[in-house]
Design a protein around this motif. Structure first.
Motif, PDB file in Angstrom:
ATOM      1  N   GLN A 197       0.825  -1.202   0.000  1.00 49.36           N
ATOM      2  CA  GLN A 197       0.000   0.000   0.000  1.00 49.36           C
ATOM      3  C   GLN A 197       0.868   1.265   0.000  1.00 49.36           C
ATOM      4  OE1 GLN A 197      -3.733   0.790   0.511  1.00 49.36           O
ATOM      5  NE2 GLN A 197      -3.586  -1.001  -0.830  1.00 49.36           N
ATOM      6  N   ASN A 231      -4.455  -2.963  -5.353  1.00 51.16           N
ATOM      7  CA  ASN A 231      -5.007  -2.241  -4.217  1.00 51.16           C
ATOM      8  C   ASN A 231      -5.932  -3.146  -3.400  1.00 51.16           C
ATOM      9  OD1 ASN A 231      -5.526   0.190  -2.636  1.00 51.16           O
ATOM     10  ND2 ASN A 231      -7.570   0.109  -3.527  1.00 51.16           N
ATOM     11  N   SER A 235      -4.837  -4.479   0.376  1.00 51.59           N
ATOM     12  CA  SER A 235      -5.663  -3.983   1.479  1.00 51.59           C
ATOM     13  C   SER A 235      -6.523  -5.105   2.060  1.00 51.59           C
ATOM     14  CB  SER A 235      -6.544  -2.825   1.005  1.00 51.59           C
ATOM     15  OG  SER A 235      -7.443  -3.245  -0.005  1.00 51.59           O
TER      16      SER A 235
END
Length: 383
Positions: A197, A231, A235
């Motif tokens: 991230q 992403n 996450s």
């Protein structure tokens, strides 16, 4: 292979390999990517696995056409990318090695020398001008080793991304990118979502038109698709709605329960149901699916007052990769003292944001009316 007018691909395909990193099945081989930037100064980006050193050097010499490289940029020191450094420096002894300080420590460990006369140490934000091409270096620690750097070429808007955005599979084989990139990411980088991230946030400030990873194809189109998937993965988000049923079974009774639950879920309209036999199917595929979908059912018999070994191995793979943000259902089996559900719950207690279903299905040896009713209730909860 031409990436841009000034950037050439000089990597190799490996169809000799059976297990990547000694554990991941790679039926379609692997690619070890290396790139050359041809400018007033010539830079080679990364080396290849030791089994392909001579082929790689041949690729380089074909592009050099009698010239000599000025720089060897080492983004990552894992041996599939760094094993040919020593051979390269013996071939081109005046070349400067550009890398992080930690990388030179690792070179000393791997080769017995850290090339003091060739060192050019770079850190976050440092630049290297090759002429019209200027590289900016960005640190990417623990993506997925601590020494990793990536670099950005502002002229051609290329990100040399190290292991990020890589995948299993050689480049001369056509296959779906997401499936093998997901298995690669979850298996190898999955633990380090926070660090990925951080890198994605740095990359968001760059105008990236091309991504050149150390494994897998060069990405030139629809980059938003790949960035969005990274992403989600980093996450620990849910990529696809559905239920994964991962089971281990000794005499077939737990398998029967898993299959009946899958049939119930499909009948009730579950958008996707994936079922996997942990003793027979590819463990890395099972782990990949557990991270892909939002709900996971663990079905296992009690074994030696504990849980069946293949289920224990599976849960260990999940927890060491920071498994989180999922709904969990449990099915346990036992003939005299079922303990599997308690053990599985205990193993998962360090995971963040897990929601357990109210219903835990308990099977006493084999399915009966009561345990089938519990399966129906569990299916309703999962739907």
């Amino acid at each position: 292979m031409e990436i841009t007018k000034d950037i050439q691909y000089v990597g190799v395909n490996d169809h000799q390999i059976d297990l990547f990193e000694g554990q991941y099945v790679v039926e379609n081989g692997m690619a070890y990517n290396s790139y050359m930037i041809m400018d007033e100064k010539i830079a080679v980006c990364d080396t290849v696995d030791a089994h392909f050193t001579e082929k790689w050097l041949g690729n380089i010499n074909a592009v050099l056409d009698g010239k000599k490289p000025d720089y060897l940029i080492v983004h990552h020191m894992e041996p599939d990318h760094s094993a040919s450094i020593d051979a390269f420096i013996k071939t081109f002894p005046e070349t400067k090695i550009v890398s992080s300080a930690k990388a030179f420590v690792m070179m000393k460990q791997f080769f017995g020398i850290d090339y003091p006369d060739n060192q050019l140490v770079v850190k976050e934000g440092d630049t290297l001008s090759l002429g019209t091409h200027e590289l900016t270096f960005v640190t990417a620690p623990m993506v997925h080793w601590p020494e990793v750097i990536v670099s950005y070429d502002s002229k051609d808007k290329v990100l040399f991304s190290a292991d990020a955005f890589g995948k299993f599979g050689a480049l001369d084989v056509e296959e779906d990118w997401a499936c093998e990139a997901r298995r690669y990411y979850i298996g190898i980088v999955g633990k380090y979502g926070v660090q990925v991230q951080t890198l994605l946030k740095k990359a968001a400030n760059l105008d990236i038109q091309i991504i050149c990873p150390l494994h897998g194809p060069v990405l030139t189109e629809n980059l938003g698709y790949y960035l969005d998937l990274y992403n989600i993965w980093s996450s620990y988000g849910v990529e696809s709605e559905g239920v994964v049923i991962a089971y281990a079974s000794i005499y077939g009774h737990t398998k029967q329960a898993a299959e009946e639950l899958a049939a119930l879920l499909e009948k009730k309209g579950c958008p996707e149901v994936t079922i996997t036999d942990l003793a027979r199917d590819d463990m890395a595929e099972a782990v990949e699916d557990a991270f892909r979908y939002g709900k996971l059912v663990l079905a296992a018999p009690t074994y030696n007052g504990d849980v069946f070994p293949f289920m224990k191995e599976f849960i260990n793979h999940l927890t060491e990769r920071n498994f989180q943000n999922r709904t969990i259902g449990l099915i346990e089996n036992g003939t005299w003292a079922p303990t599997a559900a308690r053990v599985m719950t205990k193993m998962l207690e360090g995971c963040k944001n897990l929601t357990f279903t109210d219903t835990t299905v308990k099977i006493l040896s084999s399915l009966n009316d009561d345990s089938r009713k519990a399966l129906e209730t569990l299916a309703d909860e999962l739907i």
